[in-house]
Design a protein around this motif. Sequence first.
Motif, PDB file in Angstrom:
ATOM      1  N   TYR A 171       0.844  -1.202   0.000  1.00  0.00           N
ATOM      2  CA  TYR A 171       0.000   0.000   0.000  1.00  0.00           C
ATOM      3  C   TYR A 171       0.883   1.258   0.000  1.00  0.00           C
ATOM      4  O   TYR A 171       0.631   2.206  -0.736  1.00  0.00           O
ATOM      5  N   LEU A 172       1.934   1.237   0.828  1.00  0.00           N
ATOM      6  CA  LEU A 172       2.837   2.387   0.901  1.00  0.00           C
ATOM      7  C   LEU A 172       3.625   2.558  -0.397  1.00  0.00           C
ATOM      8  O   LEU A 172       3.886   3.677  -0.836  1.00  0.00           O
ATOM      9  N   ARG A 173       4.009   1.448  -1.024  1.00  0.00           N
ATOM     10  CA  ARG A 173       4.694   1.545  -2.317  1.00  0.00           C
ATOM     11  C   ARG A 173       3.817   2.254  -3.340  1.00  0.00           C
ATOM     12  O   ARG A 173       4.288   3.074  -4.121  1.00  0.00           O
ATOM     13  N   VAL A 174       2.534   1.885  -3.340  1.00  0.00           N
ATOM     14  CA  VAL A 174       1.618   2.498  -4.298  1.00  0.00           C
ATOM     15  C   VAL A 174       1.512   3.998  -4.029  1.00  0.00           C
ATOM     16  O   VAL A 174       1.604   4.806  -4.947  1.00  0.00           O
ATOM     17  N   SER A 175       1.369   4.388  -2.766  1.00  0.00           N
ATOM     18  CA  SER A 175       1.184   5.812  -2.518  1.00  0.00           C
ATOM     19  C   SER A 175       2.505   6.588  -2.559  1.00  0.00           C
ATOM     20  O   SER A 175       2.551   7.683  -3.091  1.00  0.00           O
ATOM     21  N   ARG A 176       3.605   5.998  -2.070  1.00  0.00           N
ATOM     22  CA  ARG A 176       4.848   6.770  -2.010  1.00  0.00           C
ATOM     23  C   ARG A 176       5.703   6.655  -3.262  1.00  0.00           C
ATOM     24  O   ARG A 176       6.287   7.635  -3.696  1.00  0.00           O
ATOM     25  N   LYS A 177       5.817   5.454  -3.809  1.00  0.00           N
ATOM     26  CA  LYS A 177       6.698   5.281  -4.974  1.00  0.00           C
ATOM     27  C   LYS A 177       5.939   5.512  -6.278  1.00  0.00           C
ATOM     28  O   LYS A 177       6.375   6.257  -7.125  1.00  0.00           O
ATOM     29  N   LEU A 178       4.785   4.867  -6.376  1.00  0.00           N
ATOM     30  CA  LEU A 178       3.989   5.009  -7.599  1.00  0.00           C
ATOM     31  C   LEU A 178       3.228   6.343  -7.598  1.00  0.00           C
ATOM     32  O   LEU A 178       2.830   6.840  -8.637  1.00  0.00           O
ATOM     33  N   LYS A 179       3.019   6.894  -6.434  1.00  0.00           N
ATOM     34  CA  LYS A 179       2.285   8.145  -6.247  1.00  0.00           C
ATOM     35  C   LYS A 179       0.868   8.067  -6.835  1.00  0.00           C
ATOM     36  O   LYS A 179       0.419   8.927  -7.581  1.00  0.00           O
ATOM     37  N   LYS A 180       0.217   6.965  -6.505  1.00  0.00           N
ATOM     38  CA  LYS A 180      -1.169   6.793  -6.927  1.00  0.00           C
ATOM     39  C   LYS A 180      -2.007   6.408  -5.722  1.00  0.00           C
ATOM     40  O   LYS A 180      -1.462   5.978  -4.698  1.00  0.00           O
ATOM     41  N   SER A 181      -3.295   6.556  -5.837  1.00  0.00           N
ATOM     42  CA  SER A 181      -4.163   6.025  -4.796  1.00  0.00           C
ATOM     43  C   SER A 181      -4.743   4.717  -5.319  1.00  0.00           C
ATOM     44  O   SER A 181      -4.781   4.490  -6.526  1.00  0.00           O
ATOM     45  N   ILE A 182      -5.157   3.861  -4.417  1.00  0.00           N
ATOM     46  CA  ILE A 182      -5.749   2.605  -4.862  1.00  0.00           C
ATOM     47  C   ILE A 182      -7.238   2.828  -5.138  1.00  0.00           C
ATOM     48  O   ILE A 182      -7.815   3.844  -4.749  1.00  0.00           O
ATOM     49  N   THR A 183      -7.813   1.875  -5.829  1.00  0.00           N
ATOM     50  CA  THR A 183      -9.236   1.979  -6.115  1.00  0.00           C
ATOM     51  C   THR A 183      -9.924   0.698  -5.664  1.00  0.00           C
ATOM     52  O   THR A 183      -9.264  -0.310  -5.411  1.00  0.00           O
ATOM     53  N   ARG A 184     -11.228   0.759  -5.533  1.00  0.00           N
ATOM     54  CA  ARG A 184     -11.992  -0.441  -5.153  1.00  0.00           C
ATOM     55  C   ARG A 184     -13.322  -0.448  -5.895  1.00  0.00           C
ATOM     56  O   ARG A 184     -13.883   0.605  -6.178  1.00  0.00           O
ATOM     57  N   TYR A 185     -13.802  -1.646  -6.183  1.00  0.00           N
ATOM     58  CA  TYR A 185     -15.184  -1.769  -6.660  1.00  0.00           C
ATOM     59  C   TYR A 185     -16.104  -1.548  -5.462  1.00  0.00           C
ATOM     60  O   TYR A 185     -15.681  -1.707  -4.306  1.00  0.00           O
ATOM     61  N   PRO A 186     -17.359  -1.223  -5.723  1.00  0.00           N
ATOM     62  CA  PRO A 186     -18.297  -1.039  -4.608  1.00  0.00           C
ATOM     63  C   PRO A 186     -18.402  -2.284  -3.729  1.00  0.00           C
ATOM     64  O   PRO A 186     -18.226  -3.408  -4.210  1.00  0.00           O
ATOM     65  N   ILE A 187     -18.709  -2.044  -2.489  1.00  0.00           N
ATOM     66  CA  ILE A 187     -18.690  -3.109  -1.480  1.00  0.00           C
ATOM     67  C   ILE A 187     -19.723  -4.211  -1.761  1.00  0.00           C
ATOM     68  O   ILE A 187     -19.515  -5.374  -1.412  1.00  0.00           O
ATOM     69  N   GLU A 188     -20.807  -3.875  -2.449  1.00  0.00           N
ATOM     70  CA  GLU A 188     -21.821  -4.893  -2.731  1.00  0.00           C
ATOM     71  C   GLU A 188     -21.386  -5.793  -3.899  1.00  0.00           C
ATOM     72  O   GLU A 188     -22.015  -6.809  -4.176  1.00  0.00           O
ATOM     73  N   ILE A 189     -20.315  -5.405  -4.587  1.00  0.00           N
ATOM     74  CA  ILE A 189     -19.820  -6.186  -5.716  1.00  0.00           C
ATOM     75  C   ILE A 189     -18.578  -6.992  -5.333  1.00  0.00           C
ATOM     76  O   ILE A 189     -18.458  -8.173  -5.661  1.00  0.00           O
ATOM     77  N   ALA A 190     -17.652  -6.329  -4.617  1.00  0.00           N
ATOM     78  CA  ALA A 190     -16.346  -6.944  -4.318  1.00  0.00           C
ATOM     79  C   ALA A 190     -16.457  -7.900  -3.134  1.00  0.00           C
ATOM     80  O   ALA A 190     -15.788  -7.745  -2.126  1.00  0.00           O
ATOM     81  N   ARG A 191     -17.330  -8.896  -3.276  1.00  0.00           N
ATOM     82  CA  ARG A 191     -17.626  -9.822  -2.182  1.00  0.00           C
ATOM     83  C   ARG A 191     -16.913 -11.159  -2.373  1.00  0.00           C
ATOM     84  O   ARG A 191     -16.829 -11.673  -3.492  1.00  0.00           O
TER      85      ARG A 191
END
Length: 397
Positions: A291-311
């Motif tokens: 998670y830190l690599r994505v935000s600090r090195k890649l400088k991106k935020s993560i994404t998610r599908y809606p909670i009713e889908i990503a089950r």
Amino acid sequence: MFYTRRTVFVFICSIVFLQALYYIITLQLKKNQTISPYDLTSDKEKLSVSNDTTLIQKIEPSFISTTSIQTLVPSFIKATYVLAINLTRPDPVVFKSYPVCNFSISNNDTSIYRVTVSKTIHPFDVIEKHHDDIDWGGHWFPKTCRTEQRLALIICYRNREFHLKLFLDNIHSFLKQQQLDYTIFVVNQHGTDQFNRAALFNVGFLEAMKLYSFDCFIFHDVDLIPEDLRNVYKCGDRPRHMSVAVDKFNYKLLYSTLFGGVTAFSLSDFVGANGYPTVYWGWGGEDDDMYLRVSRKLKKSITRYPIEIARYKMIRTYNHTSGKANPHRHDILYSKYDYNRDGINTTRYNLHELVFYKTFTMINVTLTEERFEQISARLNITKRKPAKKIKTIRRKA
Ligand SMILES: *[C@@H]1O[C@H](CO)[C@@H](O)[C@H](O)[C@H]1NC(C)=O
Ligand SMILES: *[C@@H]1O[C@H](CO)[C@@H](O)[C@H](O)[C@H]1NC(C)=O
Ligand SMILES: *[C@@H]1O[C@H](CO)[C@@H](O)[C@H](O)[C@H]1NC(C)=O
Ligand SMILES: *[C@@H]1O[C@H](CO)[C@@H](O)[C@H](O)[C@H]1NC(C)=O
Ligand SMILES: *[C@@H]1O[C@H](CO)[C@@H](O)[C@H](O)[C@H]1NC(C)=O
Ligand SMILES: *[C@@H]1O[C@H](CO)[C@@H](O)[C@H](O)[C@H]1NC(C)=O
Ligand SMILES: *[C@@H]1O[C@H](CO)[C@@H](O)[C@H](O)[C@H]1NC(C)=O
Ligand SMILES: *[C@@H]1O[C@H](CO)[C@@H](O)[C@H](O)[C@H]1NC(C)=O
């Protein structure tokens, strides 16, 4: 005299007050900056990845030693396999003339997307019969339409045969319905060294790239089975946390920076993050590091599908022993070590064999545990008090 003392007192009070105010405001700002637990717009976002094949060439060769392949004793009873095969590719000419695959989630009747998870453990020959249209190595692609991505689904593994059977039997139907060009890789950690989930993912990535022009990578725990077809196994322009809602945790996201279970990366994002860390032996830390690599090195935020889908359903029975928690995980995680110094290009492994089973490709490796003293010397980690705590919750791995 009394007057000046009061002035000093008031002065000090106001400084304390201002500092408190500053702290509260920055805390609030940080709170607003952190990603929303799930991104409701993400399913509308264009799912695309770059097809820049030069990316992989930028990775320095890693330290692989291959033992000569000896006479193989099949580890999985009744599972058919071959030792050498080229993954079948769609005929480029015919393929171009096909319409783009159009698996869509536009239907309003959402009940049609729900998946019935099969909980019966069948022997491999039965699983193979269930999915007899699959090519060697657990590879499949739609035969009447053109896919835009090539997915490598990479599973870290050690002695979980029942889980693997349930996973394979379920996941193939799921991915076929989503009309994906996919291959399933099972990366087995042989030997008795502490389990290194993240390093196994890097191994899967490196070995998969030698076989096919993959451009989307999904890193998957073997005990999680998706329950909704709208949870599309494709990569977008940001890394995605897929396992948002797991039945074991009452289908709730445990904390907003959670990045364990199942994650999806485009080729360029994975390379950009220098892959997973290799320095977490035993349970915990590696997902927060990613998670830190994505935000600090890649400088991106993560994404998610809606909670009713990503089950997901978590397979809880059969040998569900949790690995030993790594006592050094916080020292490494909070040290802010340089992510260029550890990752894909420092993944060391001893490859025993690559076996193309009918429903998956097995990559069997031994990893040699690096002692914490070596890790801290290599990455210049000095013991320090945790600055920023990331809330972690123990999940049986
Ligand atoms: C993929 O590569 C081809 C040829 O190099 C190029 O024409 C095409 O636009 C690329 N597609 C994407 C999605 O970048
Ligand atoms: C795979 O393809 C390469 C190059 O086309 C070829 O040399 C090799 O013999 C093939 N291997 C198998 C097992 O078909
Ligand atoms: C996808 O395309 C095929 C033929 O091109 C069509 O028959 C089918 O209805 C389409 N499906 C959706 C969901 O649009
Ligand atoms: C789905 O719902 C939207 C609005 O809620 C409506 O405009 C659309 O016609 C519906 N589509 C179908 C196929 O029922
Ligand atoms: C459970 O663990 C034991 C001991 O490690 C092993 O012998 C057995 O094969 C495992 N069973 C399954 C189903 O993985
Ligand atoms: C590994 O890759 C990073 C870029 O992500 C680079 O900065 C670093 O020098 C490389 N390390 C080694 C050992 O090749
Ligand atoms: C991995 O390789 C070792 C050494 O060759 C072998 O003993 C073991 O059975 C293999 N494991 C799997 C799951 O293929
Ligand atoms: C290691 O860390 C110390 C203290 O943070 C720093 O002074 C030193 O320059 C670092 N060394 C390297 C090689 O980065």
